[in-house]
Design a protein around this motif. Structure first.
Motif, mmCIF file in Angstrom:
data_model
loop_
_atom_site.group_PDB
_atom_site.id
_atom_site.type_symbol
_atom_site.label_atom_id
_atom_site.label_comp_id
_atom_site.label_asym_id
_atom_site.label_seq_id
_atom_site.Cartn_x
_atom_site.Cartn_y
_atom_site.Cartn_z
ATOM 1 N N LEU A 161 0.831 -1.199 0.000
ATOM 2 C CA LEU A 161 0.000 0.000 0.000
ATOM 3 C C LEU A 161 0.871 1.258 0.000
ATOM 4 C CD1 LEU A 161 -3.223 0.417 2.105
ATOM 5 C CD2 LEU A 161 -1.603 2.282 1.903
ATOM 6 N N VAL A 162 1.915 1.256 0.819
ATOM 7 C CA VAL A 162 2.818 2.412 0.881
ATOM 8 C C VAL A 162 3.493 2.635 -0.470
ATOM 9 C CG1 VAL A 162 4.901 3.329 1.967
ATOM 10 C CG2 VAL A 162 3.188 2.162 3.366
ATOM 11 N N GLU A 163 3.949 1.554 -1.101
ATOM 12 C CA GLU A 163 4.588 1.678 -2.413
ATOM 13 C C GLU A 163 3.651 2.309 -3.431
ATOM 14 O OE1 GLU A 163 5.817 -2.203 -3.518
ATOM 15 O OE2 GLU A 163 7.484 -2.279 -2.094
ATOM 16 N N ALA A 164 2.391 1.856 -3.449
ATOM 17 C CA ALA A 164 1.420 2.395 -4.399
ATOM 18 C C ALA A 164 1.140 3.868 -4.126
ATOM 19 C CB ALA A 164 0.129 1.581 -4.342
ATOM 20 N N ALA A 165 1.027 4.220 -2.859
ATOM 21 C CA ALA A 165 0.759 5.618 -2.501
ATOM 22 C C ALA A 165 1.918 6.519 -2.907
ATOM 23 C CB ALA A 165 0.500 5.728 -0.996
ATOM 24 N N ILE A 166 3.135 6.084 -2.630
ATOM 25 C CA ILE A 166 4.303 6.897 -2.966
ATOM 26 C C ILE A 166 4.434 7.055 -4.482
ATOM 27 C CG2 ILE A 166 6.828 6.938 -2.936
ATOM 28 C CD1 ILE A 166 6.665 5.678 -0.128
ATOM 29 N N ALA A 167 4.200 5.972 -5.232
ATOM 30 C CA ALA A 167 4.273 6.061 -6.694
ATOM 31 C C ALA A 167 3.268 7.063 -7.228
ATOM 32 C CB ALA A 167 4.032 4.678 -7.306
ATOM 33 N N TRP A 168 2.056 7.036 -6.679
ATOM 34 C CA TRP A 168 1.026 7.982 -7.127
ATOM 35 C C TRP A 168 1.423 9.410 -6.765
ATOM 36 C CZ3 TRP A 168 -2.324 11.482 -4.796
ATOM 37 C CH2 TRP A 168 -3.394 11.933 -5.595
ATOM 38 N N LEU A 169 1.957 9.608 -5.569
ATOM 39 C CA LEU A 169 2.353 10.949 -5.142
ATOM 40 C C LEU A 169 3.496 11.488 -5.996
ATOM 41 C CD1 LEU A 169 2.111 10.506 -1.290
ATOM 42 C CD2 LEU A 169 0.776 12.105 -2.671
ATOM 43 N N GLU A 170 4.416 10.634 -6.369
ATOM 44 C CA GLU A 170 5.514 11.087 -7.227
ATOM 45 C C GLU A 170 5.000 11.543 -8.579
ATOM 46 O OE1 GLU A 170 8.131 7.757 -7.146
ATOM 47 O OE2 GLU A 170 9.149 8.416 -5.304
ATOM 48 N N ASP A 171 3.991 10.871 -9.115
ATOM 49 C CA ASP A 171 3.361 11.320 -10.356
ATOM 50 C C ASP A 171 2.617 12.628 -10.137
ATOM 51 O OD1 ASP A 171 4.307 9.184 -11.769
ATOM 52 O OD2 ASP A 171 2.478 7.992 -11.582
ATOM 53 N N THR A 172 1.939 12.724 -9.011
ATOM 54 C CA THR A 172 1.146 13.921 -8.712
ATOM 55 C C THR A 172 2.027 15.155 -8.601
ATOM 56 O OG1 THR A 172 -0.481 12.577 -7.538
ATOM 57 C CG2 THR A 172 -0.506 14.929 -7.083
ATOM 58 N N GLU A 173 3.256 14.977 -8.087
ATOM 59 C CA GLU A 173 4.154 16.116 -7.931
ATOM 60 C C GLU A 173 4.494 16.772 -9.261
ATOM 61 O OE1 GLU A 173 7.499 14.739 -5.762
ATOM 62 O OE2 GLU A 173 6.471 14.786 -3.813
ATOM 63 N N GLN A 174 4.295 16.045 -10.358
ATOM 64 C CA GLN A 174 4.555 16.616 -11.673
ATOM 65 C C GLN A 174 3.360 17.395 -12.219
ATOM 66 O OE1 GLN A 174 7.711 16.184 -12.482
ATOM 67 N NE2 GLN A 174 7.859 14.886 -10.643
ATOM 68 N N SER A 175 2.216 17.343 -11.509
ATOM 69 C CA SER A 175 1.001 17.994 -11.987
ATOM 70 C C SER A 175 0.978 19.458 -11.561
ATOM 71 C CB SER A 175 -0.230 17.276 -11.423
ATOM 72 O OG SER A 175 -0.351 17.557 -10.049
ATOM 73 N N PRO A 176 0.040 20.264 -12.108
ATOM 74 C CA PRO A 176 -0.047 21.678 -11.731
ATOM 75 C C PRO A 176 -0.347 21.881 -10.248
ATOM 76 C CG PRO A 176 -1.259 21.263 -13.756
ATOM 77 C CD PRO A 176 -0.871 19.928 -13.212
ATOM 78 N N ASP A 177 -1.019 20.925 -9.581
ATOM 79 C CA ASP A 177 -1.335 21.051 -8.161
ATOM 80 C C ASP A 177 -0.524 20.003 -7.399
ATOM 81 O OD1 ASP A 177 -2.340 21.434 -5.674
ATOM 82 O OD2 ASP A 177 -4.337 20.617 -6.090
ATOM 83 N N PRO A 178 0.681 20.377 -6.893
ATOM 84 C CA PRO A 178 1.587 19.383 -6.318
ATOM 85 C C PRO A 178 1.341 19.067 -4.852
ATOM 86 C CG PRO A 178 2.657 21.516 -6.350
ATOM 87 C CD PRO A 178 1.281 21.717 -6.936
ATOM 88 N N ARG A 179 0.275 19.590 -4.238
ATOM 89 C CA ARG A 179 0.044 19.358 -2.811
ATOM 90 C C ARG A 179 -1.321 18.709 -2.579
ATOM 91 N NH1 ARG A 179 3.628 21.597 0.645
ATOM 92 N NH2 ARG A 179 5.142 23.076 -0.218
#
Length: 292
Positions: free
Chosen positions: A106-124
């Motif tokens: 679960l942690v791995e999946a969450a971190i992978a998604w967050l790393e992708d999200t950081e590249q989006s216009p809304d990084p938080r």
């Protein structure tokens, strides 16, 4: 320092291993090594380098006390007071479940998604860890995602106190808000990421759990009614109106609950992408819901 004149470290290990095996405790040699290391305040590497040395009398007394607790089926993580999880050392106490390796999925999946999200216009993104217990998931995510700010919620005041200690010990207390409550009920607004390791052991199986779990870990963090899926289904129903478009929900579950939870997720999120991911043993372990 006084030494126990007749017992070397290797002899103490062999005796402990035999006693643990007779008590039908798995990984008896490893368990004995962990307890002896704790009694001597040594790493395993240092222990192996000193196996022919005599066992100090004080350490022998401490080791015997620790061993008796383990022979009574008290979990090793509670005896030594910590467990490694996702590369972190986390304090453990009977107020919360001991972190399991399968939860790292679960942690791995969450971190992978967050790393992708950081590249989006809304990084938080807004993140919530539902049923945080001792804080393993929230702390691991916060450590590995330095910009993440997380809400960690749990009904147990004692578990939250342990979670705060783990957050402080790992330097992320300033990025986790701890809230006492059930599921999402007391939390305002919507979330971009919901992660949950809720109770999922059905009644018929709870009584069959090993004594290490049944007699020592908190029942409220394990037992989940007749089917074992009630709390996760309740979370899905609440999350229907609380998960942002483009958001992600991750929920750990038992190996045989995937189909039922996919159906519940489909009812709550008809347009979402829904899947079940498997652990390293090939068992279904995690529900994944991606909203459109």
């Amino acid at each position: 320092m006084r030494y126990h004149s007749r017992v070397t470290l290797i002899e103490a290990l062999r005796d402990a291993e035999s006693r643990l095996r007779d008590a039908e405790i798995e990984d008896a040699r490893l368990e004995a090594e962990i307890l002896l290391c704790h009694a001597l305040s040594l790493t395993r590497e240092a222990l192996f380098a000193r196996l022919r040395e005599p066992l100090p009398t004080e350490a022998h007394t401490t080791f015997e006390s620790l061993l008796r607790r383990r022979l009574d089926h008290e979990p090793t993580a509670y005896i030594v007071g910590h467990r490694e999880f996702y590369g972190l050392r986390l304090a453990c106490a009977p107020a919360a479940l001991i972190p399991r390796p399968e939860t790292e999925l679960l942690v791995e999946a969450a971190i992978a998604w967050l790393e992708d999200t950081e590249q989006s216009p809304d990084p938080r993104p807004r993140i919530v860890d539902v049923g945080t217990g001792g804080g393993a998931i929230a702390v691991a995510i916060a450590v590995h995602c330095p910009t993440a700010h997380i809400v960690a919620i749990d009904p147990s005041r004692q578990a939250l106190a342990l979670a705060r200690c783990n957050a402080s010990a790992n330097g992320v207390a300033g990025r986790i808000d701890f809230v006492q409550g059930e599921l999402l009920t007391p939390l305002p607004g919507r979330f971009d990421l919901i992660v949950a390791n809720l109770p999922y052991v059905p009644t018929r199986l709870y009584a069959k759990l090993p004594p290490e779990i049944r007699e020592h870990e908190p029942a409220m963090a394990l037992h989940a009614g007749r089917r074992g899926t009630a709390l996760i289904e309740a979370l899905l129903a609440q999350a229907q109106a609380r998960l942002h478009p483009g958001g992600l929900l991750l929920a750990e579950h038992a190996w045989n609950q995937g189909r039922r939870l996919r159906e519940a997720a489909r009812a709550a999120f008809p347009a979402a992408a829904i899947e079940t991911r498997r652990d390293l043993a090939g068992r279904q372990r995690m529900l994944v819901v991606r909203t459109q």
